[in-house]
Design an enzyme around this catalytic site. Sequence first.
Site, PDB file in Angstrom:
ATOM      1  N   GLU A   4     -24.450  -7.392 -13.604  1.00 29.38           N
ATOM      2  CA  GLU A   4     -24.138  -6.654 -14.828  1.00 29.38           C
ATOM      3  C   GLU A   4     -22.933  -5.731 -14.639  1.00 29.38           C
ATOM      4  O   GLU A   4     -23.001  -4.532 -14.880  1.00 29.38           O
ATOM      5  CB  GLU A   4     -25.373  -5.880 -15.308  1.00 29.38           C
ATOM      6  CG  GLU A   4     -26.544  -6.810 -15.605  1.00 29.38           C
ATOM      7  CD  GLU A   4     -27.758  -6.107 -16.205  1.00 29.38           C
ATOM      8  OE1 GLU A   4     -27.998  -4.933 -15.879  1.00 29.38           O
ATOM      9  OE2 GLU A   4     -28.468  -6.757 -17.014  1.00 29.38           O
ATOM     10  N   ASP A   9     -36.327 -10.728 -16.984  1.00 31.75           N
ATOM     11  CA  ASP A   9     -36.181  -9.277 -16.955  1.00 31.75           C
ATOM     12  C   ASP A   9     -37.379  -8.559 -17.580  1.00 31.75           C
ATOM     13  O   ASP A   9     -37.272  -8.049 -18.696  1.00 31.75           O
ATOM     14  CB  ASP A   9     -34.895  -8.897 -17.699  1.00 31.75           C
ATOM     15  CG  ASP A   9     -34.501  -7.451 -17.472  1.00 31.75           C
ATOM     16  OD1 ASP A   9     -35.122  -6.800 -16.616  1.00 31.75           O
ATOM     17  OD2 ASP A   9     -33.576  -6.983 -18.144  1.00 31.75           O
ATOM     18  N   GLU A  44     -39.858  -0.731 -20.852  1.00 34.87           N
ATOM     19  CA  GLU A  44     -38.671  -1.154 -21.599  1.00 34.87           C
ATOM     20  C   GLU A  44     -38.980  -2.209 -22.658  1.00 34.87           C
ATOM     21  O   GLU A  44     -38.595  -2.059 -23.810  1.00 34.87           O
ATOM     22  CB  GLU A  44     -37.614  -1.679 -20.612  1.00 34.87           C
ATOM     23  CG  GLU A  44     -36.352  -2.193 -21.301  1.00 34.87           C
ATOM     24  CD  GLU A  44     -35.276  -2.624 -20.315  1.00 34.87           C
ATOM     25  OE1 GLU A  44     -35.497  -2.543 -19.089  1.00 34.87           O
ATOM     26  OE2 GLU A  44     -34.204  -3.044 -20.783  1.00 34.87           O
TER      27      GLU A  44
HETATM   28  C1  GCU Z   1     -32.286  -4.493 -17.336  1.00 32.67           C
HETATM   29  C2  GCU Z   1     -32.166  -3.164 -18.014  1.00 32.67           C
HETATM   30  C3  GCU Z   1     -30.978  -2.413 -17.515  1.00 32.67           C
HETATM   31  C4  GCU Z   1     -31.009  -2.336 -15.991  1.00 32.67           C
HETATM   32  C5  GCU Z   1     -31.129  -3.712 -15.403  1.00 32.67           C
HETATM   33  C6  GCU Z   1     -31.352  -3.710 -13.908  1.00 32.67           C
HETATM   34  O1  GCU Z   1     -31.263  -5.330 -17.751  1.00 32.67           O
HETATM   35  O2  GCU Z   1     -32.084  -3.330 -19.396  1.00 32.67           O
HETATM   36  O3  GCU Z   1     -31.005  -1.137 -18.078  1.00 32.67           O
HETATM   37  O4  GCU Z   1     -29.866  -1.723 -15.503  1.00 32.67           O
HETATM   38  O5  GCU Z   1     -32.237  -4.349 -15.952  1.00 32.67           O
HETATM   39  O6  GCU Z   1     -32.483  -3.883 -13.506  1.00 32.67           O
HETATM   40  O7  GCU Z   1     -30.417  -3.557 -13.145  1.00 32.67           O
END
Ligand code: GCU
Length: 682
Positions: A289, A368, A396
């Site tokens: 990400e 996730d 979440e």
């Molecule tokens: C999910 C979550 C993010 C988090 C990511 C992770 O995508 O929405 O907020 O940073 O997981 O576990 O790195």
Amino acid sequence: DHKESYAAWLQYKKIEDFSLLENYQKWFENLASLADSVVIESAKKELLLGLSSMLGVQPTFSTERKAAAGIVLGTSVSIANQIEIDFEQLNDDGYVIKTVTTEEKSTIFLLGKEDTGVLYAAFHLLRLMQNRESMDHLDILENPKNQLRMINHWDNMDGSIERGYAGNSIFYSGNKFNDELNRIEDYARLLSSVGINGVSINNVNVHKVETDLITSSLLPKVAEVAAIFRAYGIKTFLSVNYASTIEIGNLETADPLDTGVQEWWKNKAKEIYRYIPDFGGFIVKADSEHRPGPFTYNRNHADGANMLATALEPFGGLVVWRCFVYNCLQDWRDRSTDRARAAYDHFKPLDGQFHPNVILQIKNGPMDFQVREAVSPLFGAMEQTNQMMEFQITQEYTGQQRHLCYLVPQWKEILDFDTFAKGEGSPVKNIVDGSLFQSRHSGIAAVSNIGNDYNWTGHTLAQANLYGFGRLTWNPDLSSETITNEWTLQTFGKDELVVQQVSQMLLDSWRIYENYTSPLGVGWMVNPSHHYGPNVDGYEYSVWGTYHFADYQGIGVDRTVKAGTGYTAQYFKENADRYEALETCPDELLLFFHHVPYTHRLKSGETVIQHIYNTHFEGVQQAEELTERWTLLEGKIDQERYEDILKRLQEQANHSKEWRDIINTYFYRKSGINDEKYRTIY
Ligand code: GCU
């Protein structure tokens, strides 16, 4: 104020039953502590707090056995031969609680192999008293099944918490550490009471300010926090920015094979351990990400992790390297890329290449933290690599602590899942506890659900998820019922109706939430970015690889080898076969593995579309019933917590209708198929 909410499960309510009180009191004239350390101090402090509050006694302290009846705290070293205990049966955090009655003396021994065991024994004894159990014939031996029992905070230094639903950080505000650190001690008590022994205190997404946590400007403060946790047997970890050498090190690269980079981290580790001699290590989110990582330099995850591991190795530090790596810039038109495959595809080929002080931290599912998804096929697939579990306590995708969703039953299902990695009887729990492959390091971590709300968790009943996580991680063989009863009793006191109702509400809640939200393992039908509330196509045409492929004929992701993405082949044969065939794929994961017409008949006998309608109507009804079940307890629970929880349950019941109607309406309009029972669909 907020005393009950704040105390969570460490209520230590005065014991009213006179004969029980008398029986308990007799043990606590004197408390002899044969060992001494900050951890033992915490044990004594906790006992004093619990005893004065529950029994109204103030025991005297001594360094040897004294009174006719008393408690003795000691470790394998300090106890010498005062009692016959085979300390060989204990692992590092294990302990014994034993009542020994002779003619002259009656003693309850709280004995740990190490100091932490003594502390855990003290908490255990207090728990027994909270649960009103007799102490006259105790003979308990406990060893935690998991070595590392860890909480990951996603706290940012501006005070915000990524995916936090209970206020702001207890550690930071305004890009600084809080001046007032008292609350951290109470937090440490809560964690330690359920056996947690590791905590990472900043978000895995390490932004600009937090990158400085490993510099001399912030390390003194980190050390202060670490000292608080240390006294409760908890090691402090930090999430680090993989590109620190560039961001704060004045280097031009973060290439793990660059000697300048390697040197920088070695010196950095040395510096950190000067401040915090028992520092736990680093958590790393790399090449995930948009976070930096070794890919930039054409290196792989083993190169990146090993470089950091080499730096930490001389000090006994660990690298917890996360496997949440996937293409987050996917084209929704591209059906060959499957996000679920990503972790396995990236990491499996690297088996055997990681240093012994690296642990791969794997999310429970391949996507996730959805309401329901398959278990990650990476568990058990890397025989020569340390692996640990990552759960998410913060809710979440499971109602954000505005809805009741007790996750212990979900976690248990995952831990009990048989991977067949070494044939039948290779459950996930035996991989993450290190026993199946004799892994050097292993354990379970989870993303915290606490913040600075007066009750820690927003929804007071969400405290049960934190409690349950700790207890389950200590011993994955505990049943959900045992954990739930314990928690309820300690949190709300011993009242038959309360324990029975609250426990059952908790145990039912995951299924209820699943019913009115996401059917058959499909997931992702939520509003983008904040992830609260229904939005069937919220993620359908996005870059995140999170699709359900619903059209007018059918729904689901074909992950079969035969016609889909081939994901099923990542499992060991027994599971691969089971998921591959429509006939054997379990209903609750059907749409995770298969794309089927709405008229497809489930094992339950219902069609997929009718299942969607039925569960959504039923889920709303069940959510409404939760409120009614709660109101039975009015007057039996302090007014503040009673009303707090009632409000949340009412919001849940209301919001569940939003879910029901948006989901049902969407699929009714897409499919054009009527509800067999002709209920209202818009
Ligand atoms: C999910 C979550 C993010 C988090 C990511 C992770 O995508 O929405 O907020 O940073 O997981 O576990 O790195």
